[in-house]
Design an enzyme around this catalytic site. Structure first.
Site, PDB file in Angstrom:
ATOM      1  N   LYS A  10      19.975  26.700  46.833  1.00  0.00           N
ATOM      2  CA  LYS A  10      20.066  27.808  47.435  1.00  0.00           C
ATOM      3  C   LYS A  10      18.825  28.920  46.972  1.00  0.00           C
ATOM      4  O   LYS A  10      18.290  28.337  46.138  1.00  0.00           O
ATOM      5  CB  LYS A  10      21.386  28.640  47.326  1.00  0.00           C
ATOM      6  CG  LYS A  10      22.408  27.714  47.888  1.00  0.00           C
ATOM      7  CD  LYS A  10      23.732  28.540  47.547  1.00  0.00           C
ATOM      8  CE  LYS A  10      25.104  28.127  48.284  1.00  0.00           C
ATOM      9  NZ  LYS A  10      26.444  28.921  48.131  1.00  0.00           N
ATOM     10  N   TYR A  50      27.431  28.232  58.265  1.00  0.00           N
ATOM     11  CA  TYR A  50      28.702  29.008  57.697  1.00  0.00           C
ATOM     12  C   TYR A  50      29.567  29.560  58.693  1.00  0.00           C
ATOM     13  O   TYR A  50      30.340  30.156  58.222  1.00  0.00           O
ATOM     14  CB  TYR A  50      27.973  29.995  56.634  1.00  0.00           C
ATOM     15  CG  TYR A  50      27.662  29.515  55.111  1.00  0.00           C
ATOM     16  CD1 TYR A  50      28.535  28.528  54.560  1.00  0.00           C
ATOM     17  CD2 TYR A  50      26.502  29.803  54.896  1.00  0.00           C
ATOM     18  CE1 TYR A  50      28.304  28.282  53.098  1.00  0.00           C
ATOM     19  CE2 TYR A  50      26.001  29.402  53.680  1.00  0.00           C
ATOM     20  CZ  TYR A  50      26.936  28.524  52.678  1.00  0.00           C
ATOM     21  OH  TYR A  50      26.497  28.023  51.619  1.00  0.00           O
ATOM     22  N   ASN A 113      25.365  31.176  43.746  1.00  0.00           N
ATOM     23  CA  ASN A 113      25.897  30.249  42.862  1.00  0.00           C
ATOM     24  C   ASN A 113      25.156  28.872  43.152  1.00  0.00           C
ATOM     25  O   ASN A 113      25.455  27.792  42.665  1.00  0.00           O
ATOM     26  CB  ASN A 113      27.237  30.000  43.150  1.00  0.00           C
ATOM     27  CG  ASN A 113      27.639  29.735  44.480  1.00  0.00           C
ATOM     28  OD1 ASN A 113      26.639  29.332  45.662  1.00  0.00           O
ATOM     29  ND2 ASN A 113      28.850  29.653  44.926  1.00  0.00           N
ATOM     30  N   HIS A 116      24.934  24.201  47.196  1.00  0.00           N
ATOM     31  CA  HIS A 116      25.990  24.056  48.210  1.00  0.00           C
ATOM     32  C   HIS A 116      26.269  22.530  48.271  1.00  0.00           C
ATOM     33  O   HIS A 116      25.281  21.788  48.189  1.00  0.00           O
ATOM     34  CB  HIS A 116      25.542  24.476  49.850  1.00  0.00           C
ATOM     35  CG  HIS A 116      26.609  24.055  50.785  1.00  0.00           C
ATOM     36  ND1 HIS A 116      27.474  24.604  51.313  1.00  0.00           N
ATOM     37  CD2 HIS A 116      26.620  22.956  51.519  1.00  0.00           C
ATOM     38  CE1 HIS A 116      28.321  23.782  52.144  1.00  0.00           C
ATOM     39  NE2 HIS A 116      27.505  22.777  52.338  1.00  0.00           N
ATOM     40  N   GLU A 127      27.359  19.094  58.882  1.00  0.00           N
ATOM     41  CA  GLU A 127      26.203  19.837  58.137  1.00  0.00           C
ATOM     42  C   GLU A 127      25.145  18.751  58.202  1.00  0.00           C
ATOM     43  O   GLU A 127      23.920  19.209  58.359  1.00  0.00           O
ATOM     44  CB  GLU A 127      26.783  20.099  56.828  1.00  0.00           C
ATOM     45  CG  GLU A 127      27.732  21.049  56.739  1.00  0.00           C
ATOM     46  CD  GLU A 127      28.447  21.450  55.240  1.00  0.00           C
ATOM     47  OE1 GLU A 127      29.330  22.183  55.243  1.00  0.00           O
ATOM     48  OE2 GLU A 127      27.965  20.925  54.297  1.00  0.00           O
TER      49      GLU A 127
HETATM   50  P1  IDP Z   1      31.860  26.701  48.260  1.00  0.00           P
HETATM   51  O1  IDP Z   1      30.475  26.664  48.194  1.00  0.00           O
HETATM   52  O2  IDP Z   1      32.168  26.439  46.603  1.00  0.00           O
HETATM   53  O3  IDP Z   1      32.377  25.512  49.124  1.00  0.00           O
HETATM   54  P2  IDP Z   1      33.172  28.600  49.950  1.00  0.00           P
HETATM   55  O4  IDP Z   1      34.496  28.995  49.761  1.00  0.00           O
HETATM   56  O5  IDP Z   1      33.019  27.499  50.961  1.00  0.00           O
HETATM   57  O6  IDP Z   1      32.688  27.937  48.412  1.00  0.00           O
HETATM   58  O7  IDP Z   1      32.220  29.641  50.288  1.00  0.00           O
HETATM   59  C1  IDP Z   1      30.979  29.479  50.926  1.00  0.00           C
HETATM   60  C2  IDP Z   1      29.721  30.195  50.045  1.00  0.00           C
HETATM   61  O8  IDP Z   1      30.080  31.778  50.167  1.00  0.00           O
HETATM   62  C3  IDP Z   1      29.996  29.995  48.212  1.00  0.00           C
HETATM   63  O9  IDP Z   1      29.163  29.030  47.824  1.00  0.00           O
HETATM   64  C4  IDP Z   1      29.466  31.395  47.912  1.00  0.00           C
HETATM   65  O10 IDP Z   1      27.927  31.478  47.918  1.00  0.00           O
HETATM   66  C5  IDP Z   1      29.945  32.495  48.905  1.00  0.00           C
HETATM   67  N1  IDP Z   1      31.272  33.044  48.650  1.00  0.00           N
HETATM   68  C6  IDP Z   1      32.118  32.621  48.438  1.00  0.00           C
HETATM   69  N2  IDP Z   1      33.200  33.278  48.051  1.00  0.00           N
HETATM   70  C7  IDP Z   1      32.741  34.361  47.841  1.00  0.00           C
HETATM   71  C8  IDP Z   1      33.201  35.926  47.586  1.00  0.00           C
HETATM   72  O11 IDP Z   1      34.243  36.092  47.358  1.00  0.00           O
HETATM   73  N3  IDP Z   1      32.210  36.687  47.555  1.00  0.00           N
HETATM   74  C9  IDP Z   1      30.836  36.585  47.983  1.00  0.00           C
HETATM   75  N4  IDP Z   1      30.278  35.300  48.186  1.00  0.00           N
HETATM   76  C10 IDP Z   1      31.254  34.608  48.301  1.00  0.00           C
HETATM   77 MG    MG Z   2      32.511  25.405  51.091  1.00  0.00          MG
END
Ligand code: IDP
Ligand code: MG
Length: 141
Positions: A10, A50, A113, A116, A127
């Protein structure tokens, strides 16, 4: 079973100059890149990617972040690649990610984070097709 998964380094991780470290971790874990490109996602490309999260409160922030700078998009191939990459990445929230994972090492927040990874065979299929035509996958090298 040999599988494929879609990974994204990312914008926060590209900005931190850890592309090489992340790819080293994929290779060391037996997740072989079979397609790779750098791209600056537009907001609408990020929204399409997304789309499953469009009802979430963080959706707009997420697509703004994902379009804030270039990313590196990869297809990884290996034994149980989808689950293996999820374990290598660690928990969504870097503060909860296990030591030794990519997010523990490089993630700054639950949003920024670092990486992905697809979460199921169905999402991996969607994807991978979203970013790469099948002729661009260098399978089984
Ligand atoms: P993942 O990437 O671990 O699969 P997902 O729940 O699919 O997590 O969420 C997609 C992305 O959305 C996350 O990687 C993160 O960048 C963002 N995200 C997830 N939860 C939150 C939140 O509570 N606040 C802000 N961003 C979030
Ligand atoms: Mg996810």
């Amino acid at each position: 079973m040999v599988e494929r998964t879609l990974a994204i380094i990312k914008p926060d991780a590209v900005n931190k100059r850890v592309i090489g470290d992340v790819i080293r971790r994929y290779e060391a874990a037996g997740l072989n890149p079979i397609a790779i490109k750098m791209m600056h996602l537009s907001e609408s490309i990020a929204e399409g990617f997304y789309a499953v999260h469009r009802a979430r409160p963080f959706f707009h922030d997420l697509t703004t972040f994902m379009s804030s700078g270039p990313s590196v998009v990869l297809v990884l191939e290996g034994e149980n690649a989808i689950q293996a990459n999820r374990e290598l990445m660690g928990a969504t929230d870097p503060q909860k990610a296990e030591a030794g994972t990519i997010r523990a090492a490089h993630g700054a927040s639950i949003e920024a984070n670092a990486v992905h990874g697809s979460d199921s065979p169905e999402t991996a299929n969607f994807e991978i097709g979203y970013f790469f035509p099948s002729m661009d996958l260098q399978a089984g090298h």
